[in-house]
Design a protein around this motif. Structure first.
Motif, PDB file in Angstrom:
ATOM      1  N   PHE A 269     109.288  60.891  93.604  1.00  0.00           N
ATOM      2  CA  PHE A 269     108.853  61.154  92.231  1.00  0.00           C
ATOM      3  C   PHE A 269     109.412  62.496  91.757  1.00  0.00           C
ATOM      4  O   PHE A 269     109.919  62.618  90.651  1.00  0.00           O
ATOM      5  CB  PHE A 269     107.325  61.199  92.130  1.00  0.00           C
ATOM      6  N   GLU A 270     109.321  63.492  92.631  1.00  0.00           N
ATOM      7  CA  GLU A 270     109.761  64.843  92.270  1.00  0.00           C
ATOM      8  C   GLU A 270     111.257  64.877  91.944  1.00  0.00           C
ATOM      9  O   GLU A 270     111.669  65.457  90.936  1.00  0.00           O
ATOM     10  CB  GLU A 270     109.451  65.813  93.402  1.00  0.00           C
ATOM     11  N   LYS A 271     112.055  64.263  92.795  1.00  0.00           N
ATOM     12  CA  LYS A 271     113.502  64.287  92.594  1.00  0.00           C
ATOM     13  C   LYS A 271     113.905  63.533  91.326  1.00  0.00           C
ATOM     14  O   LYS A 271     114.734  64.002  90.547  1.00  0.00           O
ATOM     15  CB  LYS A 271     114.216  63.684  93.811  1.00  0.00           C
ATOM     16  N   LEU A 272     113.317  62.364  91.097  1.00  0.00           N
ATOM     17  CA  LEU A 272     113.624  61.604  89.885  1.00  0.00           C
ATOM     18  C   LEU A 272     113.201  62.357  88.631  1.00  0.00           C
ATOM     19  O   LEU A 272     113.944  62.420  87.653  1.00  0.00           O
ATOM     20  CB  LEU A 272     112.929  60.240  89.920  1.00  0.00           C
ATOM     21  N   ALA A 273     112.001  62.926  88.666  1.00  0.00           N
ATOM     22  CA  ALA A 273     111.496  63.657  87.504  1.00  0.00           C
ATOM     23  C   ALA A 273     112.396  64.844  87.182  1.00  0.00           C
ATOM     24  O   ALA A 273     112.714  65.085  86.011  1.00  0.00           O
ATOM     25  CB  ALA A 273     110.070  64.121  87.768  1.00  0.00           C
TER      26      ALA A 273
ATOM     27  N   GLN B 288     115.621  65.247  88.055  1.00  0.00           N
ATOM     28  CA  GLN B 288     116.959  64.793  87.687  1.00  0.00           C
ATOM     29  C   GLN B 288     117.006  64.240  86.262  1.00  0.00           C
ATOM     30  O   GLN B 288     117.961  64.481  85.533  1.00  0.00           O
ATOM     31  CB  GLN B 288     117.434  63.719  88.658  1.00  0.00           C
ATOM     32  N   TYR B 289     115.967  63.495  85.858  1.00  0.00           N
ATOM     33  CA  TYR B 289     115.985  62.852  84.539  1.00  0.00           C
ATOM     34  C   TYR B 289     115.121  63.579  83.510  1.00  0.00           C
ATOM     35  O   TYR B 289     114.919  63.088  82.406  1.00  0.00           O
ATOM     36  CB  TYR B 289     115.552  61.392  84.672  1.00  0.00           C
ATOM     37  N   LYS B 290     114.603  64.749  83.893  1.00  0.00           N
ATOM     38  CA  LYS B 290     113.844  65.613  82.988  1.00  0.00           C
ATOM     39  C   LYS B 290     112.649  64.900  82.340  1.00  0.00           C
ATOM     40  O   LYS B 290     112.480  64.899  81.123  1.00  0.00           O
ATOM     41  CB  LYS B 290     114.761  66.200  81.915  1.00  0.00           C
ATOM     42  N   ILE B 291     111.854  64.267  83.216  1.00  0.00           N
ATOM     43  CA  ILE B 291     110.597  63.670  82.770  1.00  0.00           C
ATOM     44  C   ILE B 291     109.489  64.219  83.656  1.00  0.00           C
ATOM     45  O   ILE B 291     109.744  64.746  84.736  1.00  0.00           O
ATOM     46  CB  ILE B 291     110.618  62.131  82.830  1.00  0.00           C
ATOM     47  N   HIS B 292     108.274  64.086  83.218  1.00  0.00           N
ATOM     48  CA  HIS B 292     107.141  64.579  83.987  1.00  0.00           C
ATOM     49  C   HIS B 292     106.826  63.596  85.113  1.00  0.00           C
ATOM     50  O   HIS B 292     106.908  62.382  84.927  1.00  0.00           O
ATOM     51  CB  HIS B 292     105.934  64.759  83.070  1.00  0.00           C
ATOM     52  N   GLN B 293     106.454  64.116  86.279  1.00  0.00           N
ATOM     53  CA  GLN B 293     106.130  63.258  87.432  1.00  0.00           C
ATOM     54  C   GLN B 293     105.012  62.284  87.113  1.00  0.00           C
ATOM     55  O   GLN B 293     105.059  61.132  87.539  1.00  0.00           O
ATOM     56  CB  GLN B 293     105.727  64.109  88.631  1.00  0.00           C
ATOM     57  N   SER B 294     104.011  62.724  86.370  1.00  0.00           N
ATOM     58  CA  SER B 294     102.884  61.841  86.054  1.00  0.00           C
ATOM     59  C   SER B 294     103.331  60.658  85.190  1.00  0.00           C
ATOM     60  O   SER B 294     102.788  59.557  85.304  1.00  0.00           O
ATOM     61  CB  SER B 294     101.750  62.609  85.366  1.00  0.00           C
ATOM     62  N   THR B 295     104.335  60.883  84.349  1.00  0.00           N
ATOM     63  CA  THR B 295     104.874  59.789  83.533  1.00  0.00           C
ATOM     64  C   THR B 295     105.509  58.736  84.431  1.00  0.00           C
ATOM     65  O   THR B 295     105.261  57.535  84.284  1.00  0.00           O
ATOM     66  CB  THR B 295     105.925  60.330  82.541  1.00  0.00           C
ATOM     67  N   LEU B 296     106.309  59.179  85.368  1.00  0.00           N
ATOM     68  CA  LEU B 296     106.961  58.266  86.298  1.00  0.00           C
ATOM     69  C   LEU B 296     105.928  57.525  87.162  1.00  0.00           C
ATOM     70  O   LEU B 296     106.041  56.314  87.370  1.00  0.00           O
ATOM     71  CB  LEU B 296     107.949  59.028  87.174  1.00  0.00           C
ATOM     72  N   LYS B 297     104.926  58.242  87.625  1.00  0.00           N
ATOM     73  CA  LYS B 297     103.876  57.599  88.428  1.00  0.00           C
ATOM     74  C   LYS B 297     103.155  56.523  87.626  1.00  0.00           C
ATOM     75  O   LYS B 297     102.819  55.467  88.157  1.00  0.00           O
ATOM     76  CB  LYS B 297     102.878  58.644  88.928  1.00  0.00           C
ATOM     77  N   GLU B 298     102.930  56.779  86.343  1.00  0.00           N
ATOM     78  CA  GLU B 298     102.281  55.794  85.477  1.00  0.00           C
ATOM     79  C   GLU B 298     103.146  54.541  85.328  1.00  0.00           C
ATOM     80  O   GLU B 298     102.641  53.426  85.378  1.00  0.00           O
ATOM     81  CB  GLU B 298     102.019  56.404  84.093  1.00  0.00           C
ATOM     82  N   TRP B 299     104.442  54.730  85.179  1.00  0.00           N
ATOM     83  CA  TRP B 299     105.341  53.581  85.064  1.00  0.00           C
ATOM     84  C   TRP B 299     105.302  52.735  86.336  1.00  0.00           C
ATOM     85  O   TRP B 299     105.276  51.510  86.268  1.00  0.00           O
ATOM     86  CB  TRP B 299     106.779  54.027  84.830  1.00  0.00           C
TER      87      TRP B 299
END
Length: 44
Positions: A25-29, A31-42
């Motif tokens: 989650f940390e690396k993707l967030a 790299q793509y400049k999004i918040h980790q919580s957003t990615l976790k929600e997806w």
């Protein structure tokens, strides 16, 4: 109608990367400049 800030294809690509185990989650967030919580929600 649901409004998404990001294109559906982008969201699915990041979900796929995470589920395949290639990225955290940390690396993707970062790299793509999004918040980790957003990615976790997806993923949820």
């Amino acid at each position: 109608m649901t409004f998404y800030k990001y294109p559906k294809e982008f969201m699915l690509k990041l979900i796929h990367f995470y589920l395949m185990g290639d990225y955290s989650f940390e690396k993707l967030a970062r790299q793509y400049k999004i918040h980790q919580s957003t990615l976790k929600e997806w993923v949820r």
